[in-house]
Write a protein that holds these residues in place. Structure first.
Motif, PDB file in Angstrom:
ATOM      1  N   ALA A  20      23.889 -15.856 -62.639  1.00 29.14           N
ATOM      2  CA  ALA A  20      24.973 -14.884 -62.496  1.00 29.14           C
ATOM      3  C   ALA A  20      24.579 -13.521 -63.070  1.00 29.14           C
ATOM      4  O   ALA A  20      25.076 -12.483 -62.631  1.00 29.14           O
ATOM      5  CB  ALA A  20      26.235 -15.400 -63.178  1.00 29.14           C
ATOM      6  N   LEU A  21      23.677 -13.507 -64.050  1.00 30.77           N
ATOM      7  CA  LEU A  21      23.231 -12.251 -64.650  1.00 30.77           C
ATOM      8  C   LEU A  21      22.235 -11.493 -63.779  1.00 30.77           C
ATOM      9  O   LEU A  21      22.099 -10.286 -63.920  1.00 30.77           O
ATOM     10  CB  LEU A  21      22.585 -12.527 -66.013  1.00 30.77           C
ATOM     11  CG  LEU A  21      23.521 -12.884 -67.144  1.00 30.77           C
ATOM     12  CD1 LEU A  21      22.712 -13.217 -68.393  1.00 30.77           C
ATOM     13  CD2 LEU A  21      24.488 -11.756 -67.421  1.00 30.77           C
ATOM     14  N   ALA A  22      21.556 -12.185 -62.887  1.00 32.37           N
ATOM     15  CA  ALA A  22      20.510 -11.551 -62.078  1.00 32.37           C
ATOM     16  C   ALA A  22      20.998 -10.296 -61.366  1.00 32.37           C
ATOM     17  O   ALA A  22      20.325  -9.251 -61.429  1.00 32.37           O
ATOM     18  CB  ALA A  22      19.913 -12.555 -61.102  1.00 32.37           C
ATOM     19  N   PRO A  23      22.151 -10.310 -60.679  1.00 35.45           N
ATOM     20  CA  PRO A  23      22.601  -9.076 -60.017  1.00 35.45           C
ATOM     21  C   PRO A  23      22.893  -7.938 -60.994  1.00 35.45           C
ATOM     22  O   PRO A  23      22.640  -6.773 -60.690  1.00 35.45           O
ATOM     23  CB  PRO A  23      23.879  -9.498 -59.281  1.00 35.45           C
ATOM     24  CG  PRO A  23      23.793 -10.975 -59.155  1.00 35.45           C
ATOM     25  CD  PRO A  23      23.011 -11.439 -60.340  1.00 35.45           C
ATOM     26  N   ALA A  28      21.079  -2.777 -63.238  1.00 33.02           N
ATOM     27  CA  ALA A  28      20.628  -1.976 -64.383  1.00 33.02           C
ATOM     28  C   ALA A  28      19.253  -1.384 -64.117  1.00 33.02           C
ATOM     29  O   ALA A  28      18.999  -0.219 -64.435  1.00 33.02           O
ATOM     30  CB  ALA A  28      20.604  -2.835 -65.652  1.00 33.02           C
ATOM     31  N   ALA A  29      18.376  -2.159 -63.504  1.00 34.51           N
ATOM     32  CA  ALA A  29      17.035  -1.663 -63.166  1.00 34.51           C
ATOM     33  C   ALA A  29      17.128  -0.533 -62.146  1.00 34.51           C
ATOM     34  O   ALA A  29      16.431   0.482 -62.262  1.00 34.51           O
ATOM     35  CB  ALA A  29      16.171  -2.800 -62.635  1.00 34.51           C
ATOM     36  N   LYS A  30      17.999  -0.681 -61.153  1.00 37.18           N
ATOM     37  CA  LYS A  30      18.164   0.371 -60.139  1.00 37.18           C
ATOM     38  C   LYS A  30      18.710   1.653 -60.756  1.00 37.18           C
ATOM     39  O   LYS A  30      18.278   2.750 -60.417  1.00 37.18           O
ATOM     40  CB  LYS A  30      19.093  -0.115 -59.024  1.00 37.18           C
ATOM     41  CG  LYS A  30      18.445  -1.142 -58.128  1.00 37.18           C
ATOM     42  CD  LYS A  30      19.411  -1.636 -57.071  1.00 37.18           C
ATOM     43  CE  LYS A  30      18.773  -2.695 -56.190  1.00 37.18           C
ATOM     44  NZ  LYS A  30      19.697  -3.171 -55.147  1.00 37.18           N
ATOM     45  N   ARG A  31      19.655   1.524 -61.681  1.00 42.02           N
ATOM     46  CA  ARG A  31      20.185   2.710 -62.366  1.00 42.02           C
ATOM     47  C   ARG A  31      19.084   3.403 -63.158  1.00 42.02           C
ATOM     48  O   ARG A  31      18.993   4.634 -63.183  1.00 42.02           O
ATOM     49  CB  ARG A  31      21.336   2.321 -63.300  1.00 42.02           C
ATOM     50  CG  ARG A  31      22.636   2.037 -62.598  1.00 42.02           C
ATOM     51  CD  ARG A  31      23.808   1.936 -63.575  1.00 42.02           C
ATOM     52  NE  ARG A  31      23.635   0.921 -64.602  1.00 42.02           N
ATOM     53  CZ  ARG A  31      23.981  -0.353 -64.458  1.00 42.02           C
ATOM     54  NH1 ARG A  31      24.523  -0.777 -63.338  1.00 42.02           N
ATOM     55  NH2 ARG A  31      23.807  -1.205 -65.455  1.00 42.02           N
ATOM     56  N   PHE A 109      10.642   5.503 -69.936  1.00 40.98           N
ATOM     57  CA  PHE A 109      11.190   4.546 -68.978  1.00 40.98           C
ATOM     58  C   PHE A 109      11.512   3.191 -69.605  1.00 40.98           C
ATOM     59  O   PHE A 109      12.587   2.637 -69.390  1.00 40.98           O
ATOM     60  CB  PHE A 109      10.234   4.357 -67.796  1.00 40.98           C
ATOM     61  CG  PHE A 109      10.753   3.402 -66.764  1.00 40.98           C
ATOM     62  CD1 PHE A 109      11.696   3.811 -65.845  1.00 40.98           C
ATOM     63  CD2 PHE A 109      10.318   2.088 -66.720  1.00 40.98           C
ATOM     64  CE1 PHE A 109      12.196   2.946 -64.894  1.00 40.98           C
ATOM     65  CE2 PHE A 109      10.812   1.207 -65.774  1.00 40.98           C
ATOM     66  CZ  PHE A 109      11.750   1.638 -64.863  1.00 40.98           C
ATOM     67  N   GLU A 110      10.601   2.650 -70.386  1.00 43.23           N
ATOM     68  CA  GLU A 110      10.796   1.319 -70.959  1.00 43.23           C
ATOM     69  C   GLU A 110      12.041   1.266 -71.844  1.00 43.23           C
ATOM     70  O   GLU A 110      12.853   0.347 -71.738  1.00 43.23           O
ATOM     71  CB  GLU A 110       9.567   0.890 -71.747  1.00 43.23           C
ATOM     72  CG  GLU A 110       9.633  -0.533 -72.238  1.00 43.23           C
ATOM     73  CD  GLU A 110       8.372  -0.971 -72.959  1.00 43.23           C
ATOM     74  OE1 GLU A 110       8.499  -1.813 -73.859  1.00 43.23           O
ATOM     75  OE2 GLU A 110       7.278  -0.473 -72.634  1.00 43.23           O
ATOM     76  N   GLU A 111      12.209   2.264 -72.685  1.00 39.69           N
ATOM     77  CA  GLU A 111      13.387   2.293 -73.552  1.00 39.69           C
ATOM     78  C   GLU A 111      14.659   2.497 -72.738  1.00 39.69           C
ATOM     79  O   GLU A 111      15.691   1.895 -73.010  1.00 39.69           O
ATOM     80  CB  GLU A 111      13.257   3.394 -74.612  1.00 39.69           C
ATOM     81  CG  GLU A 111      14.438   3.461 -75.568  1.00 39.69           C
ATOM     82  CD  GLU A 111      14.697   2.158 -76.323  1.00 39.69           C
ATOM     83  OE1 GLU A 111      15.880   1.900 -76.638  1.00 39.69           O
ATOM     84  OE2 GLU A 111      13.754   1.389 -76.598  1.00 39.69           O
ATOM     85  N   GLU A 116      19.688   0.041 -70.558  1.00 39.18           N
ATOM     86  CA  GLU A 116      20.522  -0.312 -69.403  1.00 39.18           C
ATOM     87  C   GLU A 116      20.754  -1.821 -69.326  1.00 39.18           C
ATOM     88  O   GLU A 116      21.857  -2.264 -69.024  1.00 39.18           O
ATOM     89  CB  GLU A 116      19.887   0.173 -68.098  1.00 39.18           C
ATOM     90  CG  GLU A 116      20.133   1.611 -67.786  1.00 39.18           C
ATOM     91  CD  GLU A 116      21.587   1.928 -67.489  1.00 39.18           C
ATOM     92  OE1 GLU A 116      22.325   1.069 -66.960  1.00 39.18           O
ATOM     93  OE2 GLU A 116      21.999   3.049 -67.799  1.00 39.18           O
ATOM     94  N   ILE A 117      19.735  -2.599 -69.610  1.00 42.89           N
ATOM     95  CA  ILE A 117      19.886  -4.061 -69.573  1.00 42.89           C
ATOM     96  C   ILE A 117      20.811  -4.523 -70.694  1.00 42.89           C
ATOM     97  O   ILE A 117      21.665  -5.382 -70.486  1.00 42.89           O
ATOM     98  CB  ILE A 117      18.518  -4.763 -69.621  1.00 42.89           C
ATOM     99  CG1 ILE A 117      17.790  -4.529 -68.292  1.00 42.89           C
ATOM    100  CG2 ILE A 117      18.667  -6.243 -69.899  1.00 42.89           C
ATOM    101  CD1 ILE A 117      16.380  -5.051 -68.235  1.00 42.89           C
TER     102      ILE A 117
END
Length: 122
Positions: A20-23, A28-31, A109-111, A116-117
């Motif tokens: 359920a967390l995958a989407p 978050a990655a897309k943002r 980027f990493e931070e 976001e995650i």
């Protein structure tokens, strides 16, 4: 002598919760990709050599892989001279704009992704 056994309960429920967390994590990655691409674009526009303003105005972002990849650069074939300004020639000194913007954002980027995650998991 009996073999010791371990039984883990709730593994199915954990698997369902992770699926359920995958989407949310993907969103978050897309943002993060979007935010980073826009930061690179803004920084490069600020630093690009300006004569007519074409290079500044034509610097674009192309999203791929359903928003998980962003390509920032000049897409128009008439913008070939962006490479000359970026790398220089024997007569024109280099004034890189895109390269330094990418490197600056790479360090952030990493931070940015981590934040976001974390926000998505709350």
């Amino acid at each position: 002598m009996a073999q010791p056994t371990v039984q883990i309960e709730g593994l199915d429920r954990l698997r369902e919760q992770l699926q359920a967390l995958a989407p949310e994590i993907e969103a978050a990655a897309k943002r993060t990709v979007k935010e980073s691409a826009e930061a690179v674009q803004a920084q490069a526009r600020q630093n690009v050599r300006v004569d007519t303003g074409n290079l500044r105005n034509e610097l674009s972002i192309d999203y791929q892989d359903e928003g998980l990849t962003a390509v920032v650069g000049w897409k128009n074939r008439h913008d070939w001279y962006a490479s000359i300004h970026e790398h220089g020639t024997s007569r024109i000194p280099a004034q890189p704009a895109l390269g330094p913007a990418l490197e600056e954002e790479r360090a952030k980027f990493e931070e940015r992704l981590r934040q976001e995650i974390r926000r998505a998991l709350r």
